[in-house]
Scaffold this motif. Structure first.
Motif, PDB file in Angstrom:
ATOM      1  N   GLU A   1      -4.092  55.566 -28.433  1.00  0.00           N
ATOM      2  CA  GLU A   1      -2.766  56.285 -28.432  1.00  0.00           C
ATOM      3  C   GLU A   1      -2.671  56.419 -27.644  1.00  0.00           C
ATOM      4  OE1 GLU A   1      -3.629  57.106 -33.012  1.00  0.00           O
ATOM      5  OE2 GLU A   1      -4.285  54.938 -33.533  1.00  0.00           O
ATOM      6  N   LEU A   2      -2.844  57.116 -27.011  1.00  0.00           N
ATOM      7  CA  LEU A   2      -2.599  58.248 -25.848  1.00  0.00           C
ATOM      8  C   LEU A   2      -1.550  57.870 -25.030  1.00  0.00           C
ATOM      9  CD1 LEU A   2      -5.773  60.460 -25.097  1.00  0.00           C
ATOM     10  CD2 LEU A   2      -4.082  60.691 -26.702  1.00  0.00           C
ATOM     11  N   SER A   3      -1.010  58.181 -24.089  1.00  0.00           N
ATOM     12  CA  SER A   3       0.124  57.365 -23.193  1.00  0.00           C
ATOM     13  C   SER A   3      -1.533  56.962 -22.056  1.00  0.00           C
ATOM     14  CB  SER A   3       0.991  58.705 -23.041  1.00  0.00           C
ATOM     15  OG  SER A   3       1.075  59.766 -22.382  1.00  0.00           O
ATOM     16  N   VAL A   4      -0.365  56.344 -21.074  1.00  0.00           N
ATOM     17  CA  VAL A   4      -1.607  56.303 -19.778  1.00  0.00           C
ATOM     18  C   VAL A   4      -1.859  57.248 -19.234  1.00  0.00           C
ATOM     19  CG1 VAL A   4      -1.597  54.738 -17.614  1.00  0.00           C
ATOM     20  CG2 VAL A   4      -0.567  53.801 -19.427  1.00  0.00           C
ATOM     21  N   ALA A   5      -1.024  58.857 -19.354  1.00  0.00           N
ATOM     22  CA  ALA A   5      -1.466  59.451 -18.498  1.00  0.00           C
ATOM     23  C   ALA A   5      -2.282  60.767 -19.132  1.00  0.00           C
ATOM     24  CB  ALA A   5       0.286  60.060 -18.228  1.00  0.00           C
ATOM     25  N   ASP A   6      -2.407  60.466 -20.365  1.00  0.00           N
ATOM     26  CA  ASP A   6      -2.822  60.962 -21.102  1.00  0.00           C
ATOM     27  C   ASP A   6      -4.220  60.599 -21.103  1.00  0.00           C
ATOM     28  OD1 ASP A   6      -1.383  63.019 -22.347  1.00  0.00           O
ATOM     29  OD2 ASP A   6      -1.055  62.157 -23.504  1.00  0.00           O
ATOM     30  N   LYS A   7      -5.191  59.133 -21.099  1.00  0.00           N
ATOM     31  CA  LYS A   7      -5.661  58.955 -20.832  1.00  0.00           C
ATOM     32  C   LYS A   7      -6.367  59.035 -19.177  1.00  0.00           C
ATOM     33  CE  LYS A   7      -4.877  54.608 -23.585  1.00  0.00           C
ATOM     34  NZ  LYS A   7      -4.335  53.766 -23.838  1.00  0.00           N
TER      35      LYS A   7
ATOM     36  N   GLU B   1       4.048  63.530 -11.626  1.00  0.00           N
ATOM     37  CA  GLU B   1       4.329  64.590 -11.110  1.00  0.00           C
ATOM     38  C   GLU B   1       3.188  65.550 -11.619  1.00  0.00           C
ATOM     39  OE1 GLU B   1       5.721  66.570  -8.627  1.00  0.00           O
ATOM     40  OE2 GLU B   1       6.174  64.618  -7.796  1.00  0.00           O
ATOM     41  N   ALA B   2       3.404  64.873 -13.273  1.00  0.00           N
ATOM     42  CA  ALA B   2       2.346  65.836 -13.764  1.00  0.00           C
ATOM     43  C   ALA B   2       0.669  65.403 -13.129  1.00  0.00           C
ATOM     44  CB  ALA B   2       2.144  65.352 -15.471  1.00  0.00           C
ATOM     45  N   LEU B   3       0.739  63.995 -13.070  1.00  0.00           N
ATOM     46  CA  LEU B   3      -0.619  63.646 -12.415  1.00  0.00           C
ATOM     47  C   LEU B   3      -1.024  64.941 -11.466  1.00  0.00           C
ATOM     48  CD1 LEU B   3      -3.094  62.698 -12.347  1.00  0.00           C
ATOM     49  CD2 LEU B   3      -1.836  60.671 -11.066  1.00  0.00           C
ATOM     50  N   PHE B   4      -0.218  64.948 -10.271  1.00  0.00           N
ATOM     51  CA  PHE B   4      -0.211  65.697  -9.063  1.00  0.00           C
ATOM     52  C   PHE B   4       0.005  67.028  -9.126  1.00  0.00           C
ATOM     53  CE2 PHE B   4       2.104  62.061  -5.328  1.00  0.00           C
ATOM     54  CZ  PHE B   4       1.697  61.458  -5.895  1.00  0.00           C
TER      55      PHE B   4
END
Lengths: 338, 496
Positions: free
Chosen positions: B143-149, B180-183
């Motif tokens: 259920e998480l977003s791709v970014a959170d996964k 941006e968050a990932l970076f």
């Protein structure tokens, strides 16, 4: 030649299968196998389920399945038999016999077309998975048939009709075989040379992409079920003709047999694949095996199912290894390497 | 650290069935630096990663990790050395919770048989704390977003004391903000002394995040060195092997009357009160974050989503578009967002896919069909769009992303169209093919007077190709930029 083998891997495989089966029975029962009567039996028997198999091929290509076709055919022919009975007392008709038979067949055909439409609508408009919808419809049709007849056989059909199952066209082609050939040719033409055939294969590969390409996918799928019902109706009509009667549970074992034949022929349940000549070959192979098993008169008939089951398993293992699935598997690996 | 390089690979070769996937590749990773591995699809990036992680065995070449030569790498050995790969599919268990996903590996490697919730929770908490990540431990992974996964996958990698984390195209499924968050996370890891190998083919990202770059083309590395020695133009040259020209769209002839006029169109919770005009010969950009309603708006114009109120006016006539079939009749074409599920029948031939929407025309009478004609017509499109295949009978899945996208385009352009809607036309497409597609769309608008809508969150794409831009946010149009106002800065200002 190499290209032919590559593009027709199932055809090649089926010829190998056929050779293997013939070789096996030649070794074990040469005297019985190569009798004219054995082959007369074979060509008399396979058309009824062969025609049905070709019918079920249509929904299979779209990635759907039909479990209701035998029950629907039984119900339709029961109604036909009842209708004919009502106009047929002690072998004499109250009018033109040919006219009644034609009307009877028309009634059966209309019932089957309606049944096909119902299947199609349940699946496309209500979104019920094909297996579920058609199993439910199978129960409905069979239930109706049993309620109508208390499970009894309806016999007393006009001779003109029951003769079909046992007579020849042009003096040497058995009528059922003749009808099988016609139905196979029509199906082949539909699949190969019409817009509908093309859409059928494309929908089976990716129904959403087809919808996004302005194809009326609901209609394509519904029509596939209607065609399935029409072909099943022809199969059931042949069955009733050879049996000289109609009954609620004639041919119920055909459901699984038809699926076996289709998978053997490379009409995979995922959809998008399958060729008519492979299905015809597959039908013949399965009938040879069936007749072959019967040649062992000392073999207990109760083993027949066991042999069938073992064969299905073997076919699945080999066709997964050789067929489209194996091919896909390799493809995926290559894609990952890139 | 004594060693200048954490990982040194030299003269790496690998072939599959006689085809050189890697041809004497040299490659270095410095500790505590971000190194980008760039290249177009099929250039051998993934093969190289699999050799590092031990999935494939190299045919030739030398690998040195922390000064020690490694003769044979197995996946277990790679993990022990501190090499962790985060694949595109993230290898997570969507049906388990975040906590279970984080703890499961160490539980298994420790050979534990009994579940101890407390210990699991502790492991998971330690993992998340490493990058100050705030994700609910008990949320279901799926259920998480791709970014959170992705963050969870990174945390999991950190649990193995990773020294080198390899990320395989991590940004493909992310929105600008998530990237941006990932970076930020990547920079954080870098500052902790962990080397990051970042695989990408997006120019902006590489210049933003990397310290070093290695560019591969056709199984060879054509450039290796610090990012600052490279200009974007050089980069594009190394990637594609050809000079790319700047190619801004300049409309030649825009019709006076709009061909499409949308007024106060709303569809439930998807979008609300949308009005705009589209003229022949222009390219209109619609941009906005995922979930801004831009895709749903396109679906409504193509008959796949029923608007609840408002009107669509086409060539001066109010129309109701109830299905893609009707949209096609009204000369509207739609190239969908997701090639794989919506655009192509992968396991059918290229030719069949190109002609999928024009079977009626090929047939002539609407019933019979000549397969030879399909093939011949498709062959002209293959040539026209320079689709890289030697035989249109081959399956669509044999092609790269860019060529697949050209098929979807050809499918619609072989129809007589007035309006063409392109949703994310170059997602997952490499630079060379991207340029081809843009060029093609420019030609269509200028030479054939097609009205084009490009929906994209790739701002440079929007700026380069669109003569007007609409910005959507939470289902509404929040900005309208005319030709002289279109710039990335202006769009960003409106979005945020």
């Amino acid at each position: 030649m190499k290209n032919f083998a590559k593009n027709n891997r199932y055809t090649v495989m089926l010829f190998v299968w056929m050779a293997a089966v013939l070789l096996f029975f030649t070794i074990t029962k040469a005297s019985t196998l190569w009798q004219v009567s054995t082959w007369q039996g074979i060509v008399m028997q396979f058309p009824e389920f062969g025609v049905m198999t070709i019918g079920v091929m249509f929904p299979f290509i779209t990635g759907n399945i039909d479990m209701s076709f035998v029950a629907l055919g039984d119900f339709a022919t029961l109604i036909m038999a009842k209708y004919l009975n009502a106009h047929w007392v002690d072998g004499t008709s109250t009018g033109s016999p040919m006219g009644y038979i034609m009307t009877g067949i028309l009634i059966a055909m209309i019932i089957c077309i309606a049944g096909g439409i119902i299947n199609g609508l349940l699946i496309t408009k209500l979104g019920i998975p094909a297996v579920m919808a058609t199993i439910a419809m199978q129960l409905v049709w069979q239930g109706l048939s049993i309620a109508l007849t208390n499970g009894n056989t309806v016999s007393g059909l006009p001779e003109l009709y029951t003769e079909i199952g046992h007579s020849n066209v042009l003096g040497f082609i058995p009528y059922p075989l003749f009808i099988f050939i016609i139905m196979a040719v029509i199906a082949g033409l539909l699949l190969k040379f019409t817009v509908f055939g093309e859409k059928l294969y494309m929908c089976g590969t990716n129904v959403k992409a087809c919808h996004y390409s302005a194809i009326n996918t609901d209609r394509v799928i519904t029509v596939s079920f209607v065609l399935c019902a029409v072909w099943s109706c022809v199969g059931a009509l042949l069955m009733v003709s050879t049996m000289a009667s109609a009954k609620a549970d004639y041919g119920t074992s055909y459901v699984m047999r038809v699926i076996l034949i289709l998978v053997l022929a490379g009409v995979l349940p995922d959809g998008g694949t399958g060729k008519i000549h492979d299905v015809v070959l597959s039908v013949i192979i399965v009938q040879i095996i069936g007749s072959g098993v019967n040649m062992f008169s000392n073999l207990n008939a109760y083993y027949a199912n066991l042999i069938w089951g073992a064969l299905l398993l073997l076919v699945l293992i080999l066709s997964t290894k050789m067929g489209a699935d194996g091919f896909h598997f390799k493809k995926k690996k290559a894609a990952k390497a890139a | 650290m004594a060693e200048e390089y954490l990982l040194q690979m030299s003269g790496i070769c690998k072939s599959f069935a006689g085809v050189h996937a890697l041809d004497h590749v040299n490659f270095h990773v410095r500790p505590g630096k971000v190194m980008c591995l760039a290249g177009e699809n099929g250039c051998g990036k993934s093969t190289l990663v699999k050799i590092i992680s031990g999935v494939y065995t190299r045919d030739e070449g030398k690998v040195v990790f922390e000064g020690n030569e490694i003769t044979k790498i197995t996946p277990a050995e790679a993990t022990r050395l501190g090499i962790q790969v985060i694949y595109q599919d993230l290898s997570i268990f969507p049906n388990l919770t975040v906590m279970e996903n984080l703890a499961i590996n160490s539980e298994i490697t420790d050979g534990r048989k009994i579940v101890n919730r407390k210990r699991w929770e502790e492991t998971a908490k330690t993992a998340l704390s490493k990058i100050d990540c705030k994700i609910d431990l008990y949320a279901k992974m799926g259920e998480l977003s791709v970014a959170d996964k992705q963050l969870v996958a990174i945390c999991r990698a950190l649990l193995f004391n990773a020294k080198l984390i390899i990320m395989d195209e991590p940004t493909t499924a992310l929105t600008k903000r998530e990237v941006e968050a990932l970076f930020n996370t990547v920079r954080q890891l870098r500052d902790q002394g962990i080397a990051i190998m970042f695989i990408s083919h997006k120019t902006e990202e590489i210049f933003e995040i990397s310290d070093d770059v290695c560019i591969m083309r056709n199984g060879k590395n054509v450039f290796e060195g610090p990012t600052k020695d490279l200009t974007p133009r050089d980069f594009a040259y190394y990637m594609t092997g050809r000079e790319l020209t700047d190619d801004h769209f300049i409309p030649k002839k825009i019709s006076k009357e709009p061909v499409l006029k949308v007024e106060h169109l709303s569809a439930g919770r998807y979008y609300n009160d949308v009005s705009f005009e589209l003229h022949k010969g222009e390219i209109l950009g619609i941009t906005g974050l995922l979930g801004s309603g831009r895709t749903e708006l396109a679906l409504s114009l193509f008959g796949l989503l029923k608007p609840t109120s408002g009107t669509i006016n086409l060539r001066g006539r109010d129309v109701k578009i109830k299905s893609p079939m009707e949209a096609q009749k009204l000369k509207i074409g739609y190239v969908p967002e997701d090639r794989l599920t919506e655009g192509l029948c992968m396991a059918q031939s290229i030719a069949d896919n190109i002609e999928l929407a024009s079977l009626k025309r090929i047939s002539g009478n609407g019933f019979t069909l000549n397969h030879k004609k399909i093939f011949e017509d498709a062959a002209t499109w293959v040539k026209k769009f320079s689709i890289a295949t030697d035989d249109p009978h081959k399956y669509a899945q044999t092609l790269s992303g860019g060529n697949q996208q050209k098929i979807v385009l050809a499918k619609w352009l072989s129809n007589d169209l007035d309006v063409l809607i392109l949703n994310g036309p170059t997602v997952g497409v490499d630079i060379g093919a991207k340029q081809d597609i843009h060029h093609l769309v420019h030609q269509l608008a200028n030479d054939e007077g097609l009205a084009v809508i490009i929906i994209s969150d790739d701002l440079s794409e929007v700026v380069e190709n669109c003569s007007r831009v609409i910005v959507m946010k939470e289902g509404q149009i929040v900005g309208h930029l005319d030709a002289d106002e279109v710039s990335e800065a202006n769009i960003l200002q409106i979005i945020h």
